[in-house]
Enzyme design. Structure first.
Site, PDB file in Angstrom:
ATOM      1  N   MET A  77      55.632  46.916  41.921  1.00  0.00           N
ATOM      2  CA  MET A  77      55.536  45.760  41.013  1.00  0.00           C
ATOM      3  C   MET A  77      56.606  44.742  41.391  1.00  0.00           C
ATOM      4  O   MET A  77      57.800  45.067  41.411  1.00  0.00           O
ATOM      5  CB  MET A  77      55.755  46.187  39.554  1.00  0.00           C
ATOM      6  CG  MET A  77      54.613  46.967  38.927  1.00  0.00           C
ATOM      7  SD  MET A  77      52.984  46.178  39.040  1.00  0.00           S
ATOM      8  CE  MET A  77      53.257  44.647  38.136  1.00  0.00           C
ATOM      9  N   HIS A 131      40.874  44.059  41.438  1.00  0.00           N
ATOM     10  CA  HIS A 131      41.990  44.717  40.744  1.00  0.00           C
ATOM     11  C   HIS A 131      41.814  44.580  39.224  1.00  0.00           C
ATOM     12  O   HIS A 131      41.693  43.474  38.707  1.00  0.00           O
ATOM     13  CB  HIS A 131      43.290  44.048  41.197  1.00  0.00           C
ATOM     14  CG  HIS A 131      44.550  44.659  40.688  1.00  0.00           C
ATOM     15  ND1 HIS A 131      45.114  45.787  41.248  1.00  0.00           N
ATOM     16  CD2 HIS A 131      45.377  44.288  39.681  1.00  0.00           C
ATOM     17  CE1 HIS A 131      46.240  46.089  40.603  1.00  0.00           C
ATOM     18  NE2 HIS A 131      46.424  45.190  39.644  1.00  0.00           N
ATOM     19  N   ASP A 161      52.176  43.694  43.753  1.00  0.00           N
ATOM     20  CA  ASP A 161      51.491  43.089  42.612  1.00  0.00           C
ATOM     21  C   ASP A 161      52.481  42.275  41.779  1.00  0.00           C
ATOM     22  O   ASP A 161      53.440  42.831  41.237  1.00  0.00           O
ATOM     23  CB  ASP A 161      50.893  44.242  41.775  1.00  0.00           C
ATOM     24  CG  ASP A 161      50.050  43.753  40.603  1.00  0.00           C
ATOM     25  OD1 ASP A 161      49.877  42.536  40.453  1.00  0.00           O
ATOM     26  OD2 ASP A 161      49.568  44.630  39.848  1.00  0.00           O
ATOM     27  N   ASP A 205      43.487  45.316  35.571  1.00  0.00           N
ATOM     28  CA  ASP A 205      44.745  45.619  34.883  1.00  0.00           C
ATOM     29  C   ASP A 205      44.453  46.124  33.479  1.00  0.00           C
ATOM     30  O   ASP A 205      43.869  45.411  32.666  1.00  0.00           O
ATOM     31  CB  ASP A 205      45.607  44.360  34.810  1.00  0.00           C
ATOM     32  CG  ASP A 205      46.175  43.995  36.169  1.00  0.00           C
ATOM     33  OD1 ASP A 205      46.918  44.821  36.722  1.00  0.00           O
ATOM     34  OD2 ASP A 205      45.863  42.904  36.666  1.00  0.00           O
ATOM     35  N   SER A 265      43.253  39.891  41.037  1.00  0.00           N
ATOM     36  CA  SER A 265      43.418  40.505  39.713  1.00  0.00           C
ATOM     37  C   SER A 265      42.621  39.731  38.675  1.00  0.00           C
ATOM     38  O   SER A 265      42.871  38.538  38.450  1.00  0.00           O
ATOM     39  CB  SER A 265      44.900  40.508  39.322  1.00  0.00           C
ATOM     40  OG  SER A 265      45.006  40.673  37.921  1.00  0.00           O
ATOM     41  N   MET A 312      46.003  47.590  29.975  1.00  0.00           N
ATOM     42  CA  MET A 312      47.257  47.620  29.197  1.00  0.00           C
ATOM     43  C   MET A 312      46.996  48.128  27.790  1.00  0.00           C
ATOM     44  O   MET A 312      45.916  47.904  27.232  1.00  0.00           O
ATOM     45  CB  MET A 312      47.838  46.213  29.102  1.00  0.00           C
ATOM     46  CG  MET A 312      48.009  45.538  30.440  1.00  0.00           C
ATOM     47  SD  MET A 312      48.606  43.869  30.223  1.00  0.00           S
ATOM     48  CE  MET A 312      48.511  43.270  31.900  1.00  0.00           C
ATOM     49  N   HIS A 319      44.680  49.566  37.767  1.00  0.00           N
ATOM     50  CA  HIS A 319      46.138  49.673  37.578  1.00  0.00           C
ATOM     51  C   HIS A 319      46.376  49.957  36.092  1.00  0.00           C
ATOM     52  O   HIS A 319      46.189  49.072  35.255  1.00  0.00           O
ATOM     53  CB  HIS A 319      46.766  48.341  38.033  1.00  0.00           C
ATOM     54  CG  HIS A 319      48.206  48.179  37.702  1.00  0.00           C
ATOM     55  ND1 HIS A 319      48.839  46.956  37.785  1.00  0.00           N
ATOM     56  CD2 HIS A 319      49.157  49.067  37.298  1.00  0.00           C
ATOM     57  CE1 HIS A 319      50.117  47.096  37.450  1.00  0.00           C
ATOM     58  NE2 HIS A 319      50.332  48.355  37.135  1.00  0.00           N
ATOM     59  N   MET A 347      48.471  50.488  32.943  1.00  0.00           N
ATOM     60  CA  MET A 347      49.774  50.271  32.295  1.00  0.00           C
ATOM     61  C   MET A 347      49.675  50.828  30.884  1.00  0.00           C
ATOM     62  O   MET A 347      49.724  50.091  29.892  1.00  0.00           O
ATOM     63  CB  MET A 347      50.101  48.771  32.291  1.00  0.00           C
ATOM     64  CG  MET A 347      50.423  48.234  33.677  1.00  0.00           C
ATOM     65  SD  MET A 347      50.244  46.440  33.811  1.00  0.00           S
ATOM     66  CE  MET A 347      48.529  46.335  34.312  1.00  0.00           C
TER      67      MET A 347
HETATM   68  C1  DX5 Z   1      50.756  42.305  35.779  1.00  0.00           C
HETATM   69  C2  DX5 Z   1      49.537  42.742  36.528  1.00  0.00           C
HETATM   70  C3  DX5 Z   1      49.178  41.907  37.681  1.00  0.00           C
HETATM   71  C4  DX5 Z   1      48.915  40.455  37.364  1.00  0.00           C
HETATM   72  C5  DX5 Z   1      49.316  39.674  38.572  1.00  0.00           C
HETATM   73  O1  DX5 Z   1      51.092  43.281  34.871  1.00  0.00           O
HETATM   74  O2  DX5 Z   1      49.716  44.054  37.019  1.00  0.00           O
HETATM   75  O3  DX5 Z   1      48.067  42.476  38.395  1.00  0.00           O
HETATM   76  O4  DX5 Z   1      47.594  40.160  37.036  1.00  0.00           O
HETATM   77  O5  DX5 Z   1      49.205  38.345  38.285  1.00  0.00           O
HETATM   78  P1  DX5 Z   1      49.951  37.238  39.134  1.00  0.00           P
HETATM   79  O6  DX5 Z   1      49.437  37.344  40.536  1.00  0.00           O
HETATM   80  O7  DX5 Z   1      49.573  35.993  38.451  1.00  0.00           O
HETATM   81  O8  DX5 Z   1      51.431  37.533  39.046  1.00  0.00           O
HETATM   82 ZN    ZN Z   2      48.137  44.886  38.385  1.00  0.00          ZN
END
Ligand code: DX5
Ligand code: ZN
Length: 217
Positions: free
Chosen positions: A137, A33, A175, A35, A8, A37, A66, A68
């Site tokens: 998650m 990956h 994740d 993320d 990620s 947001m 991903h 969010m």
């Molecule tokens: C959190 C993300 C994850 C995050 C995971 O909202 O979806 O992908 O980056 O990070 P670690 O592996 O540090 O928990």
């Molecule tokens: Zn993620």
């Protein structure tokens, strides 16, 4: 056991993003990956299209996005244009989940649905066969480096049973808080895609940690 590893980028050093993407390109990782947001669905804002576009230009691993964000269906064409391979939307943000999943697949991407820690896997029973992937998650979404929620193992086991009973090949991605030990337990529970942020990017040697996550599990 064959599985995919998706580092990620959220935990990367953003002042040297190009170098971090190159590191992943040269690693044994399978996917990258991303993320995304919006500060509405989750209490944090990450990266947007100008940054992802530049990342996509140099990334050689398939992009695993991903989302969010609220109203994720609005952005499906933009993620396709970015060259994203798998696009995952949160169950909790999609009142018309079936339609959103169809749109993702119609434009040529793999469709995933993400479940927050409190959302039961059983809610997917009537859409499971439409999905390429389910993302469980194992932390509350929004931040890297959070504390792993152990109940996630049970969710993965229950989902694995649902998938196998139906003879499907839906992938199970996990994740949040994944390291060598939890990654191994997740694979034993039935997962086949591991996302890892902090355990890779905060390791003394991220390239070596990726190698261990791919070979020592
Ligand atoms: C959190 C993300 C994850 C995050 C995971 O909202 O979806 O992908 O980056 O990070 P670690 O592996 O540090 O928990
Ligand atoms: Zn993620």
């Amino acid at each position: 056991m064959s599985y995919f590893l998706a580092p990620s980028l959220l935990s990367a050093d953003f002042l040297h993003l190009g170098k971090e993407v190159e590191m992943i390109n040269n690693s044994e990782a399978d996917w990258l990956h991303l993320d995304v947001m919006d500060g509405v669905f989750v209490p944090n804002i990450s990266i947007g299209f100008p940054v992802m576009k530049q990342v996509a230009q140099i990334a050689t691993k398939p992009l695993d996005a991903h989302l969010m964000i609220v109203d994720p269906q609005k952005f499906i064409p933009q993620f396709r244009d970015l060259g994203v391979n798998s696009l995952s939307v949160h169950y909790e943000t999609c009142p018309h989940l079936h339609s959103t999943v169809q749109k993702i697949k119609e434009v040529g991407m793999k469709a995933g649905v993400v479940l927050n820690p409190h959302t039961p896997v059983e809610l997917l029973i009537d859409i499971l066969e439409e999905l390429d992937m389910v993302l469980i998650m194992s932390v509350n979404p929004g931040f890297g480096g959070q504390q792993f929620i152990p109940h996630s193992y049970d969710k993965v086991r229950r989902l694995r049973k649902m998938i196998d009973e139906r003879g499907l090949d839906t992938l199970i991605e996990v994740d949040g808080g994944i390291n060598l030990e939890r990654g191994k337990l997740m694979l034993e529970a039935g997962a086949n895609v591991l996302v890892a942020g902090n355990s890779i990017f905060k390791a003394p040697d991220p390239l070596e940690m990726i190698r261990e996550l791919k070979t020592k599990i």
